[in-house]
Design a protein around this motif. Structure first.
Motif, mmCIF file in Angstrom:
data_model
loop_
_atom_site.group_PDB
_atom_site.id
_atom_site.type_symbol
_atom_site.label_atom_id
_atom_site.label_comp_id
_atom_site.label_asym_id
_atom_site.label_seq_id
_atom_site.Cartn_x
_atom_site.Cartn_y
_atom_site.Cartn_z
ATOM 1 N N ALA A 140 -0.144 12.337 -5.197
ATOM 2 C CA ALA A 140 -0.823 11.171 -5.763
ATOM 3 C C ALA A 140 -0.155 10.739 -7.067
ATOM 4 C CB ALA A 140 -2.292 11.481 -5.997
ATOM 5 N N ASN B 238 0.839 -1.184 0.000
ATOM 6 C CA ASN B 238 0.000 0.000 0.000
ATOM 7 C C ASN B 238 0.882 1.245 0.000
ATOM 8 O OD1 ASN B 238 -2.422 -1.470 0.124
ATOM 9 N ND2 ASN B 238 -2.272 -1.635 2.350
ATOM 10 N N PRO B 239 0.463 2.302 -0.717
ATOM 11 C CA PRO B 239 1.274 3.522 -0.739
ATOM 12 C C PRO B 239 1.242 4.211 0.616
ATOM 13 C CG PRO B 239 -0.826 3.883 -1.848
ATOM 14 C CD PRO B 239 -0.745 2.409 -1.556
ATOM 15 N N ASP B 240 2.305 4.961 0.916
ATOM 16 C CA ASP B 240 2.344 5.744 2.147
ATOM 17 C C ASP B 240 1.255 6.810 2.095
ATOM 18 O OD1 ASP B 240 4.550 4.536 3.489
ATOM 19 O OD2 ASP B 240 5.879 5.489 2.037
ATOM 20 N N CYS B 241 0.653 7.049 3.248
ATOM 21 C CA CYS B 241 -0.431 8.032 3.337
ATOM 22 C C CYS B 241 0.118 9.326 3.926
ATOM 23 C CB CYS B 241 -1.565 7.499 4.202
ATOM 24 S SG CYS B 241 -2.964 8.633 4.338
ATOM 25 N N VAL C 180 -2.117 17.424 -2.884
ATOM 26 C CA VAL C 180 -2.792 16.125 -2.962
ATOM 27 C C VAL C 180 -2.621 15.535 -4.355
ATOM 28 C CG1 VAL C 180 -5.050 14.983 -2.993
ATOM 29 C CG2 VAL C 180 -4.451 16.516 -1.111
ATOM 30 N N ARG D 46 -7.899 7.103 10.310
ATOM 31 C CA ARG D 46 -6.908 6.688 9.317
ATOM 32 C C ARG D 46 -5.538 6.506 9.931
ATOM 33 N NH1 ARG D 46 -7.630 7.541 3.932
ATOM 34 N NH2 ARG D 46 -5.758 6.240 3.908
ATOM 35 N N ILE E 175 -4.180 12.861 1.496
ATOM 36 C CA ILE E 175 -5.476 13.348 1.965
ATOM 37 C C ILE E 175 -5.246 14.706 2.622
ATOM 38 C CG2 ILE E 175 -6.591 11.110 2.242
ATOM 39 C CD1 ILE E 175 -5.751 11.046 5.104
ATOM 40 N N PHE F 272 2.044 8.402 -3.805
ATOM 41 C CA PHE F 272 1.550 8.464 -2.438
ATOM 42 C C PHE F 272 0.025 8.516 -2.409
ATOM 43 C CE2 PHE F 272 5.828 10.184 -2.089
ATOM 44 C CZ PHE F 272 6.294 9.577 -0.933
ATOM 45 N N GLU F 273 -0.526 8.115 -1.290
ATOM 46 C CA GLU F 273 -1.927 8.394 -1.030
ATOM 47 C C GLU F 273 -1.963 9.685 -0.228
ATOM 48 O OE1 GLU F 273 -5.864 6.643 1.308
ATOM 49 O OE2 GLU F 273 -3.946 5.596 1.430
#
Length: 246
Positions: A25, A3-6, A21, A47, A32, A29-30
């Protein structure tokens, strides 16, 4: 596939939030966003976040207070923080480091530099210290203190345990990996932040001061982290590696 780093962007400027953002992206990366402290806390409740990009000037609770409060919460204290400031004054940078920020970036900035800083912080946060051999040692003990390297908890001789921020942990870990050896500011900046110190950059001095407070080390006559005038800092203690912490 991992999973990508948030990355959580906390900024009251809508255009900056959208820009970052989208840019993050597009670079794997994710990302938010939150517009203030209230939305930041709401996001952190639901999250798992790998890094926070936190603006200094926010409506309501400012970024410095949010960073300090973040470090006070044991379950969130280890999240790296990259602080953004619209002013390039040294005081803003120093206060940000004092409050527990891992690094800072002055607005306006190039998104590519922000991306590079984020990657460096994440890499440094997760990487083993230089020359550290894989071994079962989990606890580093010195002068009655113990550092739990798994939990990033610093335990005092009287048994009181304190979680460390990312910057505090990396500075202490670096000193513990090189006991009784003088490290200058450039070496410490490279080992901790992955970049050279800028002219008149006092962030290392501030982090040392903050770590001394954690260690109850008198800043006027420090016994653990000593200043070698004109050279740098040295951890004046033997270090013992243990597989478990007391």
């Amino acid at each position: 596939m991992d999973n990508p780093d948030c990355i959580l962007i906390v900024d009251d400027d809508l255009e900056i939030r959208r820009l970052l953002v989208d840019y993050l992206a597009r670079n794997g990366f994710e990302a938010i966003a939150a517009r203030d402290g209230r939305e930041m806390w709401q996001t952190l409740e639901r999250r798992v976040v790998d890094l926070i990009v936190l603006d200094l000037m926010l409506p309501g609770t400012d970024g410095l207070t949010l960073c300090r409060d973040l470090r006070a919460r044991q379950n969130l204290a280890n999240i790296p923080v990259l602080m953004l400031t619209a002013r390039g004054e040294e005081t803003d940078r120093i206060i940000g480091i004092e409050m527990g920020a891992d690094d800072y970036l002055v607005k306006p900035f190039n998104p590519r530099e922000l991306l590079a800083r984020i990657k460096t912080i994440l890499r440094r946060t997760r990487a083993l210290p230089p020359n550290l051999r894989p071994e079962p040692a989990r606890c580093l003990c010195f002068a009655g203190w113990c550092l739990d390297t798994a939990e990033r908890l610093l335990t005092a001789p009287d048994g009181v345990a304190t979680p460390l921020s990312g910057g505090e942990y990396r500075l202490l870990r670096t000193l513990l990996d090189h006991p009784n050896r003088v490290l200058n500011r450039d070496q410490l900046m490279e080992l901790i932040h992955g970049r050279e110190a800028e002219p008149f950059d006092r962030s290392i001095d501030v982090q040392v001061s903050r770590l001394r407070q954690r260690l109850r080390d008198d800043s006027r006559e420090p016994q653990l982290i000593k200043t070698v005038r004109g050279e740098g800092y040295v951890l004046a203690s033997a270090v013992e590696s243990r597989s478990t912490c007391p």
